[in-house]
Design a protein around this motif. Structure first.
Motif, PDB file in Angstrom:
ATOM      1  N   ASP A  99       8.419   8.454  -1.946  1.00  0.00           N
ATOM      2  CA  ASP A  99       8.443   9.886  -1.663  1.00  0.00           C
ATOM      3  C   ASP A  99       9.612  10.174  -0.727  1.00  0.00           C
ATOM      4  O   ASP A  99       9.512  10.017   0.483  1.00  0.00           O
ATOM      5  N   GLY A 100      10.740  10.558  -1.336  1.00  0.00           N
ATOM      6  CA  GLY A 100      11.945  10.841  -0.570  1.00  0.00           C
ATOM      7  C   GLY A 100      13.067   9.865  -0.794  1.00  0.00           C
ATOM      8  O   GLY A 100      14.133   9.998  -0.191  1.00  0.00           O
TER       9      GLY A 100
ATOM     10  N   ASP B  86      -5.470  11.686  -5.535  1.00  0.00           N
ATOM     11  CA  ASP B  86      -6.492  11.361  -6.533  1.00  0.00           C
ATOM     12  C   ASP B  86      -6.355  12.170  -7.819  1.00  0.00           C
ATOM     13  O   ASP B  86      -7.351  12.439  -8.505  1.00  0.00           O
ATOM     14  N   VAL B  87      -5.137  12.569  -8.153  1.00  0.00           N
ATOM     15  CA  VAL B  87      -4.890  13.223  -9.430  1.00  0.00           C
ATOM     16  C   VAL B  87      -4.601  12.144 -10.473  1.00  0.00           C
ATOM     17  O   VAL B  87      -3.721  11.301 -10.282  1.00  0.00           O
TER      18      VAL B  87
ATOM     19  N   GLY C  89       3.953   9.272  -5.387  1.00  0.00           N
ATOM     20  CA  GLY C  89       2.749   9.455  -4.600  1.00  0.00           C
ATOM     21  C   GLY C  89       2.363  10.905  -4.415  1.00  0.00           C
ATOM     22  O   GLY C  89       1.177  11.246  -4.346  1.00  0.00           O
ATOM     23  N   ASN C  90       3.360  11.788  -4.325  1.00  0.00           N
ATOM     24  CA  ASN C  90       3.064  13.213  -4.126  1.00  0.00           C
ATOM     25  C   ASN C  90       2.953  13.982  -5.435  1.00  0.00           C
ATOM     26  O   ASN C  90       2.873  15.206  -5.430  1.00  0.00           O
ATOM     27  N   GLY C  91       2.938  13.264  -6.567  1.00  0.00           N
ATOM     28  CA  GLY C  91       2.657  13.899  -7.849  1.00  0.00           C
ATOM     29  C   GLY C  91       3.855  14.350  -8.651  1.00  0.00           C
ATOM     30  O   GLY C  91       3.683  15.019  -9.673  1.00  0.00           O
TER      31      GLY C  91
ATOM     32  N   LEU D 264       0.852  -1.176   0.000  1.00  0.00           N
ATOM     33  CA  LEU D 264       0.000   0.000   0.000  1.00  0.00           C
ATOM     34  C   LEU D 264       0.891   1.231   0.000  1.00  0.00           C
ATOM     35  O   LEU D 264       1.986   1.210   0.574  1.00  0.00           O
ATOM     36  N   PRO D 265       0.447   2.330  -0.625  1.00  0.00           N
ATOM     37  CA  PRO D 265       1.343   3.470  -0.824  1.00  0.00           C
ATOM     38  C   PRO D 265       1.572   4.352   0.389  1.00  0.00           C
ATOM     39  O   PRO D 265       2.398   5.246   0.327  1.00  0.00           O
TER      40      PRO D 265
END
Length: 346
Positions: A327-328, A245-246, A293-295, A105-106
């Motif tokens: 992310d990171g 949700d983008v 995950g953060n786009g 899971l993200p």
């Protein structure tokens, strides 16, 4: 008269108490101006970095969202490694049912996985989850009545709606989409092609899907309706949905490479034709586009072993084979070593 006066006093006291009670309910209990602080129960830990050893034959190596745990398949057994202690545990697949698919899971330390049999019986698939923090294993109800060659190809789980969509390939040309609701009850949603793509939103009960070479659609799990995604191109490909949700859709050229990326947030209302558009300097294969995950949007240069942030052109090198971007952190695998490199500047 004295008796009547007493009755009046008791009636007056009752009215006063009733008034005070209503005043409390109105100004305190039902007050809509109260500020409520909600804290996320999943407090994100900083991503761990460093090296991790895995068996040379390990397949599908990947990391949990904060790189606290790693997972891989070996001879049909799903292994989980605690990166800090280096403890390696086989959690499922050691019996008749070999694990064929898994993903993290993200945003939390939970892995969801499947086998294509149940107690060795073909035509039945089993989906399960495992949480290494608490050593908790849960099974969803088995899905049976399938063709003998059926296998899980993708599982999408929303961590906020608790709805699971599974893509089950039933033949060389067909697949079924199965949906588990919050009560873990499953139902058949639709039939798609064998190579169809599916992506699920986090905050709304919607599934994005696309048959190969066709338009992109959104299935609303509440209303049981589907709508075509409005986009000014006939040759498109779903790339991903980020944690906000983008939706990201690539525009393809005649060679099947991406020349532009459109993105728009999915909410309760239908999508519009007002997309944010990113023009790529050079056409890139869809398999080399990465959405974090953060786009953040990256391209993976497999010849130079670099990922490139398409927003600012910053580059980061990796050793061995690219695995994923957290992310990171940037994750790669070089023979039996998994390398986790910081990407804080991204």
């Amino acid at each position: 008269m004295k008796t009547l006066a007493k009755w009046y006093k008791w009636i007056l006291l009752a009215v006063i108490f009733q008034f005070c009670g209503l005043l409390y309910v109105n100004n305190v209990f039902l007050n809509t101006n109260v500020t409520v602080s909600i804290k996320d129960a999943n407090v994100s830990k900083e991503v761990m970095t460093g090296d991790l050893k895995v068996p040379g034959a390990a397949m599908n190596v990947s990391m949990s969202y904060n790189a606290e745990f790693s997972a891989y398949l070996l001879d049909g057994v799903l292994h989980i490694i605690n990166v800090d202690s280096n403890d390696d545990k086989g959690v499922s697949g050691s019996g008749k049912d070999k694990i064929t698919y898994f993903r993290w899971l993200p945003d939390r330390n939970m892995v969801i996985f499947s086998s294509n049999t149940r107690d060795g019986k073909k035509g039945t698939v089993q989906i399960s989850t495992y949480e290494p923090d608490s050593d908790t294993l849960r099974d969803y109800p088995q899905i049976d009545g399938l063709t003998a060659e059926s296998q899980i190809m993708d599982i999408e789980l929303s961590q906020y709606t608790n709805v699971v969509y599974a893509k089950i390939k039933t033949s060389d040309s067909k697949s079924k989409i199965i949906r588990f609701n919050v009560m873990s009850q499953y139902a058949h949603v639709m039939n798609l092609g064998a190579e169809a793509l599916i992506k699920e939103c986090s905050f709304v009960n919607k599934l994005v899907y696309q048959n190969e070479g066709e338009a992109v659609y959104i299935y609303d799990g509440i209303n049981k309706t589907k709508n075509k995604v409005p986009i000014d191109s006939d040759n498109v490909r779903v790339l991903d949905i980020d944690l906000n949700d983008v939706l990201y859709v690539g525009i393809l050229d005649s060679s099947g490479n991406i020349t532009k990326i459109y993105h728009q947030k999915i909410g309760d209302e239908k999508l519009t034709d007002e997309w944010t558009k990113v023009d790529l300097k050079t056409a890139i294969s869809p398999k080399n586009i990465i959405i974090s995950g953060n786009g953040n949007i990256y391209s993976n240069d497999t010849e130079e072993n670099k990922i490139i942030n398409l927003a600012n052109n910053l580059k980061a090198s990796y050793r061995g084979d690219f695995v994923e971007v957290l992310d990171g952190a940037l994750v790669s695998k070089d023979e039996n070593k998994v390398i986790i490199t910081s990407l804080k500047e991204y």
